[in-house]
Design an enzyme around this catalytic site. Structure first.
Site, PDB file in Angstrom:
ATOM      1  N   HIS A 127       4.809  -1.271   0.928  1.00  0.00           N
ATOM      2  CA  HIS A 127       5.425   0.029   0.620  1.00  0.00           C
ATOM      3  C   HIS A 127       6.613   0.353   1.523  1.00  0.00           C
ATOM      4  O   HIS A 127       7.349   1.308   1.256  1.00  0.00           O
ATOM      5  CB  HIS A 127       4.398   1.160   0.751  1.00  0.00           C
ATOM      6  CG  HIS A 127       3.294   1.099  -0.263  1.00  0.00           C
ATOM      7  ND1 HIS A 127       3.539   1.037  -1.615  1.00  0.00           N
ATOM      8  CD2 HIS A 127       1.940   1.085  -0.124  1.00  0.00           C
ATOM      9  CE1 HIS A 127       2.382   0.986  -2.265  1.00  0.00           C
ATOM     10  NE2 HIS A 127       1.396   1.006  -1.375  1.00  0.00           N
ATOM     11  N   ASP A 164      -1.742  -6.339  -5.243  1.00  0.00           N
ATOM     12  CA  ASP A 164      -2.293  -5.074  -4.732  1.00  0.00           C
ATOM     13  C   ASP A 164      -2.283  -4.067  -5.892  1.00  0.00           C
ATOM     14  O   ASP A 164      -1.403  -4.112  -6.752  1.00  0.00           O
ATOM     15  CB  ASP A 164      -1.413  -4.573  -3.586  1.00  0.00           C
ATOM     16  CG  ASP A 164      -2.001  -3.377  -2.860  1.00  0.00           C
ATOM     17  OD1 ASP A 164      -2.553  -3.560  -1.765  1.00  0.00           O
ATOM     18  OD2 ASP A 164      -1.894  -2.247  -3.401  1.00  0.00           O
ATOM     19  N   HIS A 166      -1.490  -1.117  -5.946  1.00  0.00           N
ATOM     20  CA  HIS A 166      -0.325  -0.224  -5.898  1.00  0.00           C
ATOM     21  C   HIS A 166       0.965  -1.034  -6.041  1.00  0.00           C
ATOM     22  O   HIS A 166       1.048  -2.164  -5.551  1.00  0.00           O
ATOM     23  CB  HIS A 166      -0.303   0.541  -4.572  1.00  0.00           C
ATOM     24  CG  HIS A 166      -1.562   1.316  -4.320  1.00  0.00           C
ATOM     25  ND1 HIS A 166      -2.542   0.870  -3.454  1.00  0.00           N
ATOM     26  CD2 HIS A 166      -2.005   2.480  -4.852  1.00  0.00           C
ATOM     27  CE1 HIS A 166      -3.549   1.745  -3.458  1.00  0.00           C
ATOM     28  NE2 HIS A 166      -3.247   2.727  -4.295  1.00  0.00           N
ATOM     29  N   ASP A 248      -7.326  -3.889  -3.494  1.00  0.00           N
ATOM     30  CA  ASP A 248      -7.766  -2.543  -3.838  1.00  0.00           C
ATOM     31  C   ASP A 248      -7.844  -2.312  -5.347  1.00  0.00           C
ATOM     32  O   ASP A 248      -8.045  -1.189  -5.792  1.00  0.00           O
ATOM     33  CB  ASP A 248      -6.884  -1.477  -3.158  1.00  0.00           C
ATOM     34  CG  ASP A 248      -5.421  -1.859  -3.131  1.00  0.00           C
ATOM     35  OD1 ASP A 248      -5.037  -2.829  -3.818  1.00  0.00           O
ATOM     36  OD2 ASP A 248      -4.652  -1.183  -2.414  1.00  0.00           O
TER      37      ASP A 248
HETATM   38 ZN   LIG Z   1      -2.709  -0.867  -2.264  1.00  0.00          ZN
END
Ligand SMILES: [Zn+2]
Length: 305
Positions: A127, A164, A166, A248
């Site tokens: 991120h 991931d 996200h 995740d």
């Molecule tokens: Zn994540």
């Protein structure tokens, strides 16, 4: 032997008492890897200490000097927040540099052996944008590793796969301007951080975003891999494949609503090994400790077969 690059030092990145990105994540993975029947096949390696490897030129390729200094200053002043989710403790700056060093060691290892390796480090990175950290991430480890790989002999094309749950907004924003790097992400949508639309294809058509609906299982990931991920990665013929390996998307994970099982990451790994054995896995997210550690086990187990 399968290289795992890890240091207990990474446990000292202190995010506070109730933060999901906590040191127990690494402890649980290490514990699981030490108790598998094939534990003797793991080659535990410490990352190169930062005084012995100048990581700064590589970090500066993807982050501004002002941002790097900001992280250092927050750490030096006793700690603070980069954003509401992203704490920096007094040791976090040094450990973020050590994490970068670990990812670069991973690139070296994969290129030297033509076989996969796993980097177990924190803080995570996908991120982190050029000028700001966010979402538990300080420096963009995968993007830095990709730029580093491109400087190694015989490396002209680097692929990044981000599984991931996200979207790796930071990685995408950093690498989308480089035609020698491709970025592919499967991520829950809608979900944090809100980026990663399928229509975003990068400046050189070098980005492939695959949004997945909440509740998705392997039933929908399998065709996504077979019809989208594998062709995108194999057509590019990467000299090295870097996996932003967050776990995740497990059904047990508290931060998202995808319903994968740990063994599904073994299936993903099988797809990738058919493309290349030059794969560097680097830990991103994953917050349900048992599912996280079982998923890392499933990933590495496939690489040993
Ligand atoms: Zn994540």
């Amino acid at each position: 032997m399968f290289p795992v690059i890890y240091s207990d030092e990474f446990l000292a990145h202190d995010t506070g008492r109730y933060h999901p990105e906590r040191s127990e994540r690494l402890t649980a993975i290490v514990e699981a890897l030490k108790t598998v029947t094939w534990a003797n096949k793991l080659d535990w390696q410490l990352p190169t200490p930062v005084p012995n490897r100048d990581v700064m030129p590589y970090i500066q390729k993807v982050h501004t000097r002002a941002y790097i200094d900001k992280v250092r200053q927050i750490a030096e002043s006793g700690g603070g927040l980069l954003d509401l989710d992203t704490p920096v403790c007094p040791r976090s700056y040094d450990l973020a540099l050590l994490a970068v060093s670990a990812w670069l060691d991973g690139v070296d290892k994969v290129l030297a052996t033509n076989n996969p390796a796993f980097v177990l480090a924190r803080p995570p990175g996908h991120h982190a944008e050029r000028e700001r950290g966010m979402g538990f991430c300080l420096f963009s480890n995968a993007a830095i590793a990709a730029y580093y790989a491109l400087e190694q002999p015989g490396v002209n094309r680097v692929a990044i796969l981000d599984w991931d749950v996200h979207h790796g907004n930071g990685t995408e924003a950093i690498v989308e301007t480089n035609p020698n790097i491709i970025y592919c992400s499967l991520h829950q949508s809608p979900c944090y951080p809100g980026t990663g639309r399928a229509s975003d294809r990068g400046k050189h058509n070098n980005v492939l975003n695959i949004p997945m609906a909440p509740g998705s299982t392997f039933e929908s990931y399998q065709p996504a891999f077979e019809n989208l991920v594998v062709p995108f990665l194999s057509d590019f013929q990467p000299n090295i494949l870097i996996v932003s390996a967050g776990y995740d998307a497990n059904s047990d994970d508290p931060l998202a609503e995808i319903a994968l099982q740990p063994k599904d990451y073994g299936s993903f790994t099988d797809y990738l090994l058919k493309i290349t054995r030059r794969i560097l896995f680097g830990l991103e997210g994953g917050y349900a400790l048992r599912a996280l550690s079982q998923s890392v086990v499933a990933t590495i187990e496939k690489c040993l077969l």
